[in-house]
Design a protein around this motif. Structure first.
Motif, PDB file in Angstrom:
ATOM      1  N   ALA A  94       0.827  -1.207   0.000  1.00  0.00           N
ATOM      2  CA  ALA A  94       0.000   0.000   0.000  1.00  0.00           C
ATOM      3  C   ALA A  94       0.863   1.259   0.000  1.00  0.00           C
ATOM      4  O   ALA A  94       0.560   2.239  -0.700  1.00  0.00           O
ATOM      5  N   GLN A  95       1.938   1.231   0.774  1.00  0.00           N
ATOM      6  CA  GLN A  95       2.810   2.404   0.868  1.00  0.00           C
ATOM      7  C   GLN A  95       3.497   2.680  -0.469  1.00  0.00           C
ATOM      8  O   GLN A  95       3.577   3.833  -0.919  1.00  0.00           O
ATOM      9  N   ARG A  96       3.972   1.634  -1.096  1.00  0.00           N
ATOM     10  CA  ARG A  96       4.654   1.807  -2.378  1.00  0.00           C
ATOM     11  C   ARG A  96       3.692   2.285  -3.465  1.00  0.00           C
ATOM     12  O   ARG A  96       4.007   3.204  -4.234  1.00  0.00           O
ATOM     13  N   MET A  97       2.511   1.681  -3.532  1.00  0.00           N
ATOM     14  CA  MET A  97       1.564   2.052  -4.590  1.00  0.00           C
ATOM     15  C   MET A  97       1.082   3.491  -4.429  1.00  0.00           C
ATOM     16  O   MET A  97       1.019   4.246  -5.402  1.00  0.00           O
ATOM     17  N   ASN A  98       0.735   3.884  -3.205  1.00  0.00           N
ATOM     18  CA  ASN A  98       0.257   5.253  -2.995  1.00  0.00           C
ATOM     19  C   ASN A  98       1.351   6.275  -3.261  1.00  0.00           C
ATOM     20  O   ASN A  98       1.081   7.355  -3.807  1.00  0.00           O
ATOM     21  N   THR A  99       2.586   5.947  -2.892  1.00  0.00           N
ATOM     22  CA  THR A  99       3.687   6.889  -3.112  1.00  0.00           C
ATOM     23  C   THR A  99       4.043   6.976  -4.591  1.00  0.00           C
ATOM     24  O   THR A  99       4.352   8.063  -5.102  1.00  0.00           O
ATOM     25  N   ARG A 100       3.993   5.857  -5.291  1.00  0.00           N
ATOM     26  CA  ARG A 100       4.222   5.862  -6.742  1.00  0.00           C
ATOM     27  C   ARG A 100       3.175   6.732  -7.448  1.00  0.00           C
ATOM     28  O   ARG A 100       3.511   7.561  -8.311  1.00  0.00           O
ATOM     29  N   LEU A 101       1.918   6.545  -7.083  1.00  0.00           N
ATOM     30  CA  LEU A 101       0.842   7.319  -7.707  1.00  0.00           C
ATOM     31  C   LEU A 101       0.997   8.807  -7.409  1.00  0.00           C
ATOM     32  O   LEU A 101       0.750   9.650  -8.283  1.00  0.00           O
ATOM     33  N   ALA A 102       1.403   9.125  -6.182  1.00  0.00           N
ATOM     34  CA  ALA A 102       1.596  10.535  -5.832  1.00  0.00           C
ATOM     35  C   ALA A 102       2.678  11.166  -6.694  1.00  0.00           C
ATOM     36  O   ALA A 102       2.538  12.312  -7.162  1.00  0.00           O
ATOM     37  N   ALA A 103       3.763  10.427  -6.922  1.00  0.00           N
ATOM     38  CA  ALA A 103       4.848  10.956  -7.756  1.00  0.00           C
ATOM     39  C   ALA A 103       4.385  11.175  -9.186  1.00  0.00           C
ATOM     40  O   ALA A 103       4.828  12.120  -9.862  1.00  0.00           O
ATOM     41  N   ALA A 104       3.495  10.325  -9.652  1.00  0.00           N
ATOM     42  CA  ALA A 104       3.024  10.436 -11.038  1.00  0.00           C
ATOM     43  C   ALA A 104       1.925  11.482 -11.212  1.00  0.00           C
ATOM     44  O   ALA A 104       1.857  12.143 -12.257  1.00  0.00           O
ATOM     45  N   ASN A 199       9.641  11.530  -9.716  1.00  0.00           N
ATOM     46  CA  ASN A 199      10.525  10.382  -9.865  1.00  0.00           C
ATOM     47  C   ASN A 199       9.833   9.162  -9.246  1.00  0.00           C
ATOM     48  O   ASN A 199       9.991   8.863  -8.059  1.00  0.00           O
ATOM     49  N   VAL A 200       9.068   8.452 -10.062  1.00  0.00           N
ATOM     50  CA  VAL A 200       8.234   7.355  -9.579  1.00  0.00           C
ATOM     51  C   VAL A 200       9.076   6.226  -8.990  1.00  0.00           C
ATOM     52  O   VAL A 200       8.764   5.693  -7.915  1.00  0.00           O
TER      53      VAL A 200
END
Length: 239
Positions: A94-104, A199-200
């Motif tokens: 969950a942490q990785r997916m939400n942070t990836r989406l935020a970067a994008a 930077n995803v």
């Protein structure tokens, strides 16, 4: 009719006050896992009837902070050490997916909110108040989740963060006592920078490292304080 409305308003206020007080005491471990919560005793403590106390306990139950046993007594929810590997695995995803989406997907407005939450966490760390720190930590990560624009993932993430707050307190305690490792302030700032730079991959890497550090310090705390060694496997490396 007005008297009836006033009674309902007072009752609601009383229930909210009991809920907030008990929630804070549970999250800060002032009320330890397994502690019995007796309605009559709590009603006497808060100087009110059992009804608002019961309402508060029901709400705490929906937060999974208390559980009702088969004999109908209520206790503070245990911290389930045996399920920690599954918990931290879900948290990592969950942490990785939400942070990836935020970067994008982040906007400039999102960045301002995340930066504000980052500063609030740093300020909370300076106070040494673990409850303030865990609440500020949750708000920081939820600002990132909201920047990711996926309410389903954000809701799932928020539930995991809430469930982990008591374990985070143990994490803080371990770091402060042993001075091994470090608090999360620097990683928060690095995550903000990765999101700002869109930077995803870097955001993903930092989110994973963030979870891994929490996991390792919690494991170290458990091994230091309990004789039973719990099998808590490592997280899969970020790809």
């Amino acid at each position: 009719m007005s008297d009836e409305i006033e009674v309902k308003r007072t009752r609601g206020t009383g229930s909210r006050s009991v809920y907030e007080t008990l929630r804070n005491e549970i999250l800060s471990l002032a009320l330890p896992p397994g502690q019995l919560l007796d309605e009559t005793t709590l009603a006497e403590r808060f100087n009110m009837s059992r009804a608002p106390v019961r309402e508060a306990l029901i709400r705490l139950g929906s937060d999974e902070l208390v559980v009702t046993l088969s004999n109908r007594s209520t206790i503070v929810s245990p911290i389930e050490i045996a399920t920690f590997p599954k918990y931290v695995e879900a948290l990592d995803i969950a942490q990785r997916m939400n942070t990836r989406l935020a970067a994008a997907l982040r906007t400039d407005a999102d960045l301002k909110v995340i930066a504000k939450r980052d500063k609030a966490f740093a300020a909370a760390v300076k106070t040494g108040n673990h409850l303030a720190m865990s609440e500020a930590n949750k708000e920081f990560h939820m600002a990132i989740a909201h920047a990711g624009k996926n309410p389903y993932l954000a809701t799932f993430y928020e539930k995991l963060l809430s469930q982990g707050q008591r374990m985070l307190h143990l994490h803080f305690e371990y770091l402060e006592r042993t001075h091994e490792g470090y608090l999360l302030t620097d990683e928060h700032s690095q995550m903000l920078e990765a999101i700002r730079d869109r930077n995803v991959d870097r955001a993903d890497e930092l989110a994973h490292a963030h979870t891994r550090q929490f996991q390792q310090n919690f494991i170290n705390f458990m091994r230091e304080n309990y004789t039973t060694d719990v099998a808590l496997g490592p997280l899969k490396a970020a790809e």
